[in-house]
Design a protein around this motif. Structure first.
Motif, PDB file in Angstrom:
ATOM      1  N   GLN A 198      54.945 -24.569 -30.799  1.00 56.64           N
ATOM      2  CA  GLN A 198      55.082 -23.479 -31.726  1.00 56.64           C
ATOM      3  C   GLN A 198      53.856 -22.984 -32.390  1.00 56.64           C
ATOM      4  O   GLN A 198      53.436 -21.756 -32.973  1.00 56.64           O
ATOM      5  N   LEU A 199      53.019 -23.858 -32.697  1.00 57.12           N
ATOM      6  CA  LEU A 199      51.923 -24.024 -33.426  1.00 57.12           C
ATOM      7  C   LEU A 199      50.590 -23.388 -32.566  1.00 57.12           C
ATOM      8  O   LEU A 199      49.830 -22.481 -32.831  1.00 57.12           O
ATOM      9  N   TYR A 200      50.908 -23.554 -31.541  1.00 59.52           N
ATOM     10  CA  TYR A 200      49.909 -22.988 -30.289  1.00 59.52           C
ATOM     11  C   TYR A 200      50.258 -21.452 -30.308  1.00 59.52           C
ATOM     12  O   TYR A 200      49.086 -20.634 -30.059  1.00 59.52           O
ATOM     13  N   GLU A 205      45.802 -25.628 -32.811  1.00 59.04           N
ATOM     14  CA  GLU A 205      45.894 -27.033 -31.830  1.00 59.04           C
ATOM     15  C   GLU A 205      45.623 -28.122 -32.656  1.00 59.04           C
ATOM     16  O   GLU A 205      45.020 -28.343 -33.458  1.00 59.04           O
ATOM     17  N   ILE A 206      46.623 -29.052 -32.296  1.00 56.13           N
ATOM     18  CA  ILE A 206      46.905 -30.385 -32.877  1.00 56.13           C
ATOM     19  C   ILE A 206      45.766 -31.370 -32.538  1.00 56.13           C
ATOM     20  O   ILE A 206      45.722 -31.396 -31.130  1.00 56.13           O
ATOM     21  N   SER A 241      50.325 -33.797 -38.870  1.00 55.79           N
ATOM     22  CA  SER A 241      49.613 -32.924 -37.763  1.00 55.79           C
ATOM     23  C   SER A 241      48.520 -32.344 -38.395  1.00 55.79           C
ATOM     24  O   SER A 241      48.422 -31.433 -39.126  1.00 55.79           O
ATOM     25  N   VAL A 242      47.258 -32.858 -37.705  1.00 52.71           N
ATOM     26  CA  VAL A 242      46.152 -32.505 -38.215  1.00 52.71           C
ATOM     27  C   VAL A 242      45.360 -31.561 -37.227  1.00 52.71           C
ATOM     28  O   VAL A 242      45.387 -32.006 -35.871  1.00 52.71           O
ATOM     29  N   ASP A 243      45.034 -30.235 -37.472  1.00 56.13           N
ATOM     30  CA  ASP A 243      44.367 -29.306 -36.525  1.00 56.13           C
ATOM     31  C   ASP A 243      42.912 -29.814 -36.127  1.00 56.13           C
ATOM     32  O   ASP A 243      42.315 -30.340 -36.855  1.00 56.13           O
ATOM     33  N   ARG A 247      42.883 -29.355 -41.018  1.00 58.41           N
ATOM     34  CA  ARG A 247      43.977 -29.369 -42.068  1.00 58.41           C
ATOM     35  C   ARG A 247      45.348 -29.797 -41.578  1.00 58.41           C
ATOM     36  O   ARG A 247      45.644 -30.072 -40.373  1.00 58.41           O
ATOM     37  N   VAL A 248      46.114 -30.699 -42.393  1.00 53.14           N
ATOM     38  CA  VAL A 248      47.347 -30.749 -42.408  1.00 53.14           C
ATOM     39  C   VAL A 248      48.085 -29.472 -41.954  1.00 53.14           C
ATOM     40  O   VAL A 248      48.264 -28.806 -43.172  1.00 53.14           O
TER      41      VAL A 248
END
Length: 283
Positions: A198-200, A205-206, A241-243, A247-248
């Motif tokens: 989802q974040l991708y 990117e985590i 989750s840190v990118d 950032r969290v």
């Protein structure tokens, strides 16, 4: 592996001495899983005490999660339960799936990776809502306290038993995912590839996860939903989750019955420099 039990120190009431004796039998293996434990009447006769004291001893062991039964059923040694093994490899497996085709991502879910339960034997639900951020979450995300977050509550039940096998609440600042409106739609869950994919879709990117673990006493409702025996606490795992920018970007709180989870932590250490001084006695 069970630790060798310690006897109750000091001047010990008889019910604790009884509990100490039965506990030692369980840990040594002389009383195995599902073996019957002596009744309160049998213990009272053996220890020359009241039935009330014998029942108190059985209550101690029940509250420790060592024996189960009661209410007309003979108490027995609690059998082992299926355990979830959570390792650093779990989240790397999830990340590896992000760049795979959708059909491959859709074939593997969190319950399958952790609990070993096939997806087709589970029932999954997701509930989305956009809510004001709390001061605690604002501090976690390092954002102002007037932003909104997407709160997502996930639950997975095992079809065969109807019991909960996974539950978590996730939070993401809405501003981070505004570039993809689909990420606000609960009807698209379960999302193939999970929250990392989802974040991708919005270019995130985590890089790492930061986790903390605490324990809480389950409520009667928790015990019913999970099928937890008395004496078993819930573990509360917060994952951040840190990118790649540090950032969290997502935070989730998940709970697990403590008797069903092995949390495996691997800590890597720097090697000594090449040619370091060898040990010499007295140096």
């Amino acid at each position: 592996m069970q630790q060798e039990p310690e006897s109750t120190p000091g001047v010990v009431p008889v019910h604790h001495r009884i509990a100490d004796s039965i506990r030692a039998e369980i840990v040594s293996g002389r009383l195995g899983p599902n073996d019957a434990v002596p009744s309160a009447g049998e213990l009272a006769a053996k220890w020359n005490c009241s039935v009330g004291s014998a029942r108190a001893a059985l209550d101690v062991l029940t509250n420790e999660g060592r024996i189960v039964g009661g209410r007309g059923r003979r108490k027995r040694v609690r059998p082992p339960v299926r355990r979830i093994r959570l390792t650093v490899d779990f989240t790397q497996q999830q990340k590896n799936l992000v760049l795979r085709p959708e059909e491959e991502r859709a074939a593997v879910g969190t319950a399958e990776l952790t609990a070993g339960v096939p997806i087709d034997r589970t029932h999954f639900t997701a509930r989305y809502s956009v809510v004001p951020i709390t001061p605690e979450l604002a501090e976690e995300f390092s954002v102002p306290d007037d932003v909104e977050v997407l709160r997502r509550v996930y639950e997975t039940l095992e079809i065969d038993t109807g019991l909960r096998i996974a539950w978590s609440t996730s939070y993401i600042p809405v501003s981070l995912i505004s570039g993809n409106p689909d990420l606000l739609r609960e009807d698209l869950e379960p999302w193939p590839g999970g929250h990392q994919h989802q974040l991708y879709t919005v270019g995130i990117e985590i890089e790492r996860f930061v986790r903390s673990v605490t324990a809480t006493e389950p409520t009667p409702a928790d015990r019913a939903r999970w099928g937890i025996d008395p004496g078993v606490p819930l573990m509360w795992v917060r994952s951040r989750s840190v990118d790649t920018d540090g950032r969290v970007v997502e935070l989730s709180d998940a709970t697990y019955p403590a008797d069903r989870v092995d949390l495996v932590f691997t800590e890597s250490l720097d090697r000594w420099p090449a040619g370091h001084q060898s040990y010499a006695k007295g140096s």
